[in-house]
Scaffold this motif. Structure first.
Motif, PDB file in Angstrom:
ATOM      1  N   ALA A  10      25.123  20.404  41.719  1.00 33.23           N
ATOM      2  CA  ALA A  10      24.749  21.034  43.083  1.00 33.23           C
ATOM      3  C   ALA A  10      24.458  19.703  44.376  1.00 33.23           C
ATOM      4  O   ALA A  10      24.645  19.809  44.896  1.00 33.23           O
ATOM      5  CB  ALA A  10      23.267  21.290  42.787  1.00 33.23           C
ATOM      6  N   THR A  11      23.412  18.545  43.546  1.00 37.22           N
ATOM      7  CA  THR A  11      23.296  17.404  43.807  1.00 37.22           C
ATOM      8  C   THR A  11      23.411  15.991  43.308  1.00 37.22           C
ATOM      9  O   THR A  11      24.152  16.407  41.775  1.00 37.22           O
ATOM     10  CB  THR A  11      21.711  16.902  43.829  1.00 37.22           C
ATOM     11  N   SER A  16      20.655  16.993  34.974  1.00 33.12           N
ATOM     12  CA  SER A  16      21.048  18.035  34.375  1.00 33.12           C
ATOM     13  C   SER A  16      22.489  18.366  33.553  1.00 33.12           C
ATOM     14  O   SER A  16      23.932  18.416  34.382  1.00 33.12           O
ATOM     15  CB  SER A  16      20.888  19.347  34.491  1.00 33.12           C
ATOM     16  N   VAL A  17      22.980  18.378  32.474  1.00 35.17           N
ATOM     17  CA  VAL A  17      23.707  18.135  31.675  1.00 35.17           C
ATOM     18  C   VAL A  17      24.292  19.957  30.676  1.00 35.17           C
ATOM     19  O   VAL A  17      22.842  19.933  29.986  1.00 35.17           O
ATOM     20  CB  VAL A  17      24.316  17.292  30.888  1.00 35.17           C
ATOM     21  N   ASP A  37      24.956  27.448  36.093  1.00 31.76           N
ATOM     22  CA  ASP A  37      25.480  28.585  37.476  1.00 31.76           C
ATOM     23  C   ASP A  37      23.613  29.070  37.971  1.00 31.76           C
ATOM     24  O   ASP A  37      23.530  29.254  38.611  1.00 31.76           O
ATOM     25  CB  ASP A  37      26.427  29.195  37.447  1.00 31.76           C
ATOM     26  N   ALA A  38      22.972  28.918  36.628  1.00 32.86           N
ATOM     27  CA  ALA A  38      22.146  29.849  36.636  1.00 32.86           C
ATOM     28  C   ALA A  38      20.792  28.286  37.105  1.00 32.86           C
ATOM     29  O   ALA A  38      19.976  28.732  38.474  1.00 32.86           O
ATOM     30  CB  ALA A  38      21.774  30.032  35.711  1.00 32.86           C
ATOM     31  N   HIS A  39      21.309  27.551  36.412  1.00 35.31           N
ATOM     32  CA  HIS A  39      20.051  26.333  36.784  1.00 35.31           C
ATOM     33  C   HIS A  39      20.557  26.087  38.311  1.00 35.31           C
ATOM     34  O   HIS A  39      19.283  25.417  39.012  1.00 35.31           O
ATOM     35  CB  HIS A  39      20.752  25.029  36.156  1.00 35.31           C
ATOM     36  N   HIS A  44      18.170  24.929  42.599  1.00 29.18           N
ATOM     37  CA  HIS A  44      18.982  24.388  44.114  1.00 29.18           C
ATOM     38  C   HIS A  44      19.073  25.170  45.112  1.00 29.18           C
ATOM     39  O   HIS A  44      20.114  24.763  46.117  1.00 29.18           O
ATOM     40  CB  HIS A  44      20.113  23.489  43.546  1.00 29.18           C
ATOM     41  N   GLY A  45      19.082  26.264  44.206  1.00 30.56           N
ATOM     42  CA  GLY A  45      19.525  27.221  45.375  1.00 30.56           C
ATOM     43  C   GLY A  45      21.094  27.122  45.810  1.00 30.56           C
ATOM     44  O   GLY A  45      21.605  27.277  46.604  1.00 30.56           O
ATOM     45  N   TYR A  46      21.820  27.024  45.067  1.00 29.31           N
ATOM     46  CA  TYR A  46      23.472  26.183  45.111  1.00 29.31           C
ATOM     47  C   TYR A  46      24.274  27.282  44.411  1.00 29.31           C
ATOM     48  O   TYR A  46      23.808  27.909  43.402  1.00 29.31           O
ATOM     49  CB  TYR A  46      23.418  25.272  44.782  1.00 29.31           C
ATOM     50  N   SER A  47      24.882  27.959  44.917  1.00 29.61           N
ATOM     51  CA  SER A  47      26.041  28.906  44.268  1.00 29.61           C
ATOM     52  C   SER A  47      27.203  28.164  44.820  1.00 29.61           C
ATOM     53  O   SER A  47      28.517  28.354  45.643  1.00 29.61           O
ATOM     54  CB  SER A  47      25.919  30.057  44.520  1.00 29.61           C
TER      55      SER A  47
END
Length: 79
Positions: A10-11, A16-17, A37-39, A44-47
């Motif tokens: 996401a950023t 996060s790993v 994907d859930a994180h 982050h509101g990222y898909s």
């Protein structure tokens, strides 16, 4: 950047790993991908969206076999 798992996409500053429980298991890989994907969605509101491939990749091309070895005399003639 080297990680021992799947990093957050996401950023660039998210550290996060998501590691696999078993390195030789496709189910463990799918589970780690689902956690990542859930994180990404929650934090982050990222898909992540993948782009479709245009045309064939080199791996989808049929193999072309070139003849190997010595040429026959009839193949060497310049007539």
């Amino acid at each position: 950047m080297r990680t021992s798992g799947l990093p957050c996409r996401a950023t660039p500053d998210c550290e996060s790993v998501f590691t696999l429980t078993h390195q030789d298991s496709m189910d463990a890989l799918r589970e780690a991908v689902a956690r990542r994907d859930a994180h990404e969605l929650e934090a982050h509101g990222y898909s992540h969206v993948t782009k479709p491939l245009e045309g064939a990749t080199p791996f989808q091309q049929p193999a072309v076999r070139k003849p190997r070895g010595r040429r026959r005399p009839e193949e060497l003639s310049t007539a």
